[in-house]
Motif scaffolding. Structure first.
Motif, PDB file in Angstrom:
ATOM      1  N   UNK A   1       0.824  -1.204   0.000  1.00  0.00           N
ATOM      2  CA  UNK A   1       0.000   0.000   0.000  1.00  0.00           C
ATOM      3  C   UNK A   1       0.861   1.257   0.000  1.00  0.00           C
TER       4      UNK A   1
ATOM      5  N   UNK B   1       0.434   5.620  -0.467  1.00  0.00           N
ATOM      6  CA  UNK B   1      -0.543   6.692  -0.370  1.00  0.00           C
ATOM      7  C   UNK B   1       0.086   8.001  -0.852  1.00  0.00           C
TER       8      UNK B   1
ATOM      9  N   UNK C   1      -5.040   6.209  -2.762  1.00  0.00           N
ATOM     10  CA  UNK C   1      -4.297   5.018  -2.360  1.00  0.00           C
ATOM     11  C   UNK C   1      -3.892   4.278  -3.619  1.00  0.00           C
TER      12      UNK C   1
ATOM     13  N   UNK D   1      -2.274   0.830  -4.951  1.00  0.00           N
ATOM     14  CA  UNK D   1      -1.806  -0.526  -4.732  1.00  0.00           C
ATOM     15  C   UNK D   1      -1.308  -1.102  -6.045  1.00  0.00           C
TER      16      UNK D   1
ATOM     17  N   UNK E   1      -9.801   9.750  -3.267  1.00  0.00           N
ATOM     18  CA  UNK E   1     -10.688  10.288  -2.248  1.00  0.00           C
ATOM     19  C   UNK E   1     -11.615  11.340  -2.866  1.00  0.00           C
TER      20      UNK E   1
ATOM     21  N   UNK F   1       2.507   1.968   3.949  1.00  0.00           N
ATOM     22  CA  UNK F   1       2.149   1.192   5.130  1.00  0.00           C
ATOM     23  C   UNK F   1       3.090  -0.007   5.163  1.00  0.00           C
TER      24      UNK F   1
END
Lengths: 116, 113
Positions: free
Chosen positions: B31, B33, B48, B50, B58, B96
């Motif tokens: 992940x 961002x 985000x 991936x 968003x 992350x």
């Protein structure tokens, strides 16, 4: 839904005095809580986190934070402030319940100013 | 932990042009961002990213304005298209680590004239 509030835009403290930066949160399930620090012209640096266990969490640079479930708070503390602690501090929360977001929500930040 | 680098660190651009920001991570992460931060203010999540799937944007952010690439597990780019002065901001890449910690790059400070 998850949210976090940092009620103070700025905190001023004299060097050597204890400091507290406040954070309250709202989640529907169990919270994961984080503190980050941002020095001028730098990215965010991780300070500490609460996942589970002891409510008092110790982190980098002598900082600690206390998780208080009844008050839904996660205030950042340090016993003796340094001028070099002056920076922008962000609290973040993640709702770890089923259906919760894996993306943390950040507070608006609190500017900590430590005076010599 | 993860070490993240971003290029460029800062840029001054003319309105109507586009800028591509690169984010490189020293380890493989699922992940990634992209955030925007007005100076001295909080972070706003843009999307985000991936690896192997389309980026998830968003509310308030669209792919035409902020196209994102994620060709592998260590790299991503964010393009700010057709820039206006309102796009002046700090753009942060974040990952992350899979252990409930996020790591941030140093940011790209963008000024649009």
């Amino acid at each position: 839904a998850q949210s976090v509030a940092q009620p103070e835009d700025q905190v001023n403290v004299a060097e050597g005095n204890p400091l507290t930066v406040k954070c309250t949160y709202s989640v529907s399930g169990n919270p994961y809580l984080f503190w980050y620090v941002q020095y001028p012209n730098r990215g965010l640096q991780f300070l500490l986190k609460y996942i589970t266990g002891d409510n008092l969490v110790k982190g980098s640079y002598g900082f600690e934070a206390e998780f208080n479930k009844s008050q839904t708070s996660f205030h950042l503390k340090k016993p003796s402030a340094l001028v070099s602690d002056s920076a922008l501090y962000f609290c973040a929360v993640r709702d770890m319940s089923a259906g919760g977001s894996y993306i943390p929500t950040f507070g608006r930040g609190t500017s900590l100013i430590v005076h010599p | 932990s993860a070490v993240i680098s971003q290029k460029p660190s800062r840029d001054i651009c003319q309105r109507g042009t586009s800028l591509t920001i690169q984010c490189q991570v020293d380890s493989q992460v699922t992940m990634m961002f992209w955030y925007r931060q007005q100076p001295g203010q909080s972070l706003t999540l843009i999307a985000t990213a991936n690896q192997g799937s389309e980026a998830t944007y968003e509310s308030g952010f669209v792919i035409d304005k902020f196209p994102i690439s994620r060709p592998n597990l260590t790299f991503s780019t964010l393009t700010v298209s057709n820039m206006s002065p309102e796009d002046s901001s700090i753009y942060l890449c974040s990952v992350d680590d899979g252990y409930n910690e996020q790591f941030f790059g140093p940011g790209t400070r963008l000024t649009v004239l």
